[in-house]
Design a protein around this motif. Structure first.
Motif, short mmCIF file in Angstrom:
data_model
loop_
_atom_site.label_atom_id
_atom_site.label_comp_id
_atom_site.label_asym_id
_atom_site.label_seq_id
_atom_site.Cartn_x
_atom_site.Cartn_y
_atom_site.Cartn_z
N PRO A 153 -4.48 33.84 -3.10
CA PRO A 153 -4.69 33.50 -4.50
C PRO A 153 -3.87 32.25 -4.83
O PRO A 153 -2.91 31.94 -4.13
CB PRO A 153 -4.16 34.72 -5.24
CG PRO A 153 -3.31 35.46 -4.28
CD PRO A 153 -3.65 35.02 -2.91
N CYS A 154 -4.24 31.54 -5.90
CA CYS A 154 -3.59 30.24 -6.16
C CYS A 154 -2.16 30.40 -6.65
O CYS A 154 -1.37 29.47 -6.56
CB CYS A 154 -4.42 29.44 -7.17
SG CYS A 154 -4.21 30.00 -8.88
N GLU A 155 -1.83 31.56 -7.23
CA GLU A 155 -0.48 31.88 -7.74
C GLU A 155 -0.16 31.19 -9.07
O GLU A 155 0.90 31.42 -9.63
CB GLU A 155 0.64 31.54 -6.74
CG GLU A 155 0.50 32.18 -5.38
CD GLU A 155 0.67 33.69 -5.41
OE1 GLU A 155 1.07 34.23 -6.47
OE2 GLU A 155 0.40 34.33 -4.38
N SER A 156 -1.03 30.33 -9.56
CA SER A 156 -0.64 29.61 -10.77
C SER A 156 -1.59 29.84 -11.95
O SER A 156 -1.22 29.59 -13.09
CB SER A 156 -0.53 28.11 -10.47
OG SER A 156 -1.77 27.65 -9.98
N CYS A 157 -2.79 30.34 -11.68
CA CYS A 157 -3.72 30.54 -12.80
C CYS A 157 -3.30 31.76 -13.62
O CYS A 157 -2.45 32.54 -13.20
CB CYS A 157 -5.15 30.71 -12.28
SG CYS A 157 -5.44 32.28 -11.45
N LYS A 158 -3.93 31.94 -14.79
CA LYS A 158 -3.53 33.07 -15.65
C LYS A 158 -3.82 34.41 -14.98
O LYS A 158 -3.10 35.38 -15.16
CB LYS A 158 -4.23 32.97 -17.01
CG LYS A 158 -5.73 33.18 -16.96
CD LYS A 158 -6.35 33.21 -18.34
CE LYS A 158 -7.85 33.41 -18.22
NZ LYS A 158 -8.55 33.39 -19.49
N HIS A 159 -4.89 34.44 -14.17
CA HIS A 159 -5.23 35.70 -13.51
C HIS A 159 -4.15 36.08 -12.50
O HIS A 159 -3.73 37.23 -12.43
CB HIS A 159 -6.59 35.58 -12.81
CG HIS A 159 -7.70 35.23 -13.73
ND1 HIS A 159 -8.15 36.09 -14.71
CD2 HIS A 159 -8.44 34.11 -13.85
CE1 HIS A 159 -9.14 35.52 -15.38
NE2 HIS A 159 -9.33 34.30 -14.88
N CYS A 160 -3.71 35.10 -11.72
CA CYS A 160 -2.66 35.37 -10.73
C CYS A 160 -1.37 35.83 -11.42
O CYS A 160 -0.72 36.76 -10.97
CB CYS A 160 -2.39 34.13 -9.88
SG CYS A 160 -3.66 33.90 -8.62
N ARG A 161 -1.02 35.15 -12.51
CA ARG A 161 0.22 35.52 -13.20
C ARG A 161 0.12 36.95 -13.74
O ARG A 161 1.05 37.74 -13.63
CB ARG A 161 0.51 34.54 -14.33
CG ARG A 161 0.93 33.15 -13.83
CD ARG A 161 1.61 32.34 -14.93
NE ARG A 161 0.80 32.22 -16.13
CZ ARG A 161 -0.13 31.25 -16.33
NH1 ARG A 161 -0.32 30.33 -15.40
NH2 ARG A 161 -0.83 31.21 -17.43
ZN LIG Z 1 -5.04 32.15 -9.23
#
Ligand SMILES: [Zn+2]
Length: 302
Positions: free
Chosen positions: A86-94
């Protein structure tokens, strides 16, 4: 919880292939490894599925958006084990990191057998049919699915038979054979690795707990509890499990006998040990375990 991409390594190639071709099944079962690894793998996969790279509408690229197409595995890295990231930075990841994503549901039974109840599954089933709030899909994890009661598994079956398009279900269990065959036939199984030890340990724990309960009921002359226990065993498909329970019951009664000073109580325990032994012999000869069990339980009234 720290989630490493390595945790998905045993199943990464197959997952990547399915995601790239937009063919990930609606329901997956992760088996093998240990409970913690399975949990980490399930959560990591959920984060991949919810991440904006996979989850959000990409303008003008509707097809790629659903399961990401190549964008998920894009130019960031070519390394094999870094693919399912996962990208780790989008709102979903957070939000998934904080276990606070509205489209992410994590349910688990505790370690005891049959601790995962039908009510939890019924509630989950309603949730699963609702449209996602923020992501492109909902992701629901059922960790330790093997501890579902048969009733809970049957309730789950209704969802598996008509899975909503917008919901991904990720089940985990030590081994696939611990799930009902009807459930198993509707999930794609992913093996995380060797699992025999834990499966055997969990089986042994179930045997010991059941045997101790039966022994206590027999020694106390508790007919109601005994009937409940044997009624449950009558429905048990694993006949060898039932055999092991009664072999262990005799051991448990023997333990009680050694600690019992009163002669009348000792006689009761000895008599119950004899009855269990007779039941074991009968089960060797007669394949109709259910009938033998109900007779065994009914005889406590005499
Ligand atoms: Zn993400």
């Amino acid at each position: 919880m720290t989630i490493t991409p390595e945790v998905l390594q045993p199943i990464a190639a197959r997952l990547t292939d399915l995601l790239e071709n937009d063919r990930l099944p609606h329901a997956l079962l992760l088996e093998g490894a240990n409970a913690e690894t399975r949990k980490e793998a399930a959560v990591q996969l959920a984060r991949v599925l919810l991440c904006a790279r996979l989850s959000d509408d990409a303008p003008g690229d509707e097809d790629a958006a659903m399961f990401g197409g190549m964008s998920l595995f894009g130019a960031d890295t070519q390394e094999e084990d870094a693919r399912l990231l996962p990208c780790e930075s989008c709102k979903h990841c957070r939000k998934t990191t904080a276990m606070a994503h509205p489209d992410f549901l994590f349910l688990e039974g505790d370690t005891a057998a049959r601790s995962f109840h039908i009510d939890a599954i019924r509630q989950m089933r309603q949730d699963a049919r609702l449209l996602p709030n923020e992501a492109r899909q909902k992701v629901i994890i059922l960790h330790q699915a093997q501890s579902m009661t048969p009733e809970a598994q049957n309730a789950l079956l209704k969802l598996l038979e008509e899975p909503p398009d917008h919901t991904a279900l990720i089940l985990t269990a030590p081994a696939r054979h611990m799930m009902l065959a009807t459930v198993l036939s509707r999930v794609a199984v992913f093996s995380m690795g060797e699992n025999c030890e834990e499966a055997n340990n969990e089986q042994q724990t179930r045997v010991n707990e059941t045997a101790q309960s039966i022994a206590n009921a027999l020694a106390a002359g508790d007919a109601y509890t005994l009937l409940c226990l044997t009624a449950r065993l009558e429905k048990e498909k694993d006949k060898e499990f039932v055999r092991q329970c009664f072999a262990q019951t005799r051991c448990a009664l023997h333990g009680q006998l050694r600690g019992e000073a009163h002669e009348s109580r000792r006689e009761i325990i000895l008599m119950q040990m004899e009855r269990v032994r007779a039941l074991e012999v009968a089960m060797d000869r007669n394949p109709n375990q259910a009938l033998l069990l109900s007779r065994f339980a009914a005889a406590i009234y005499r």
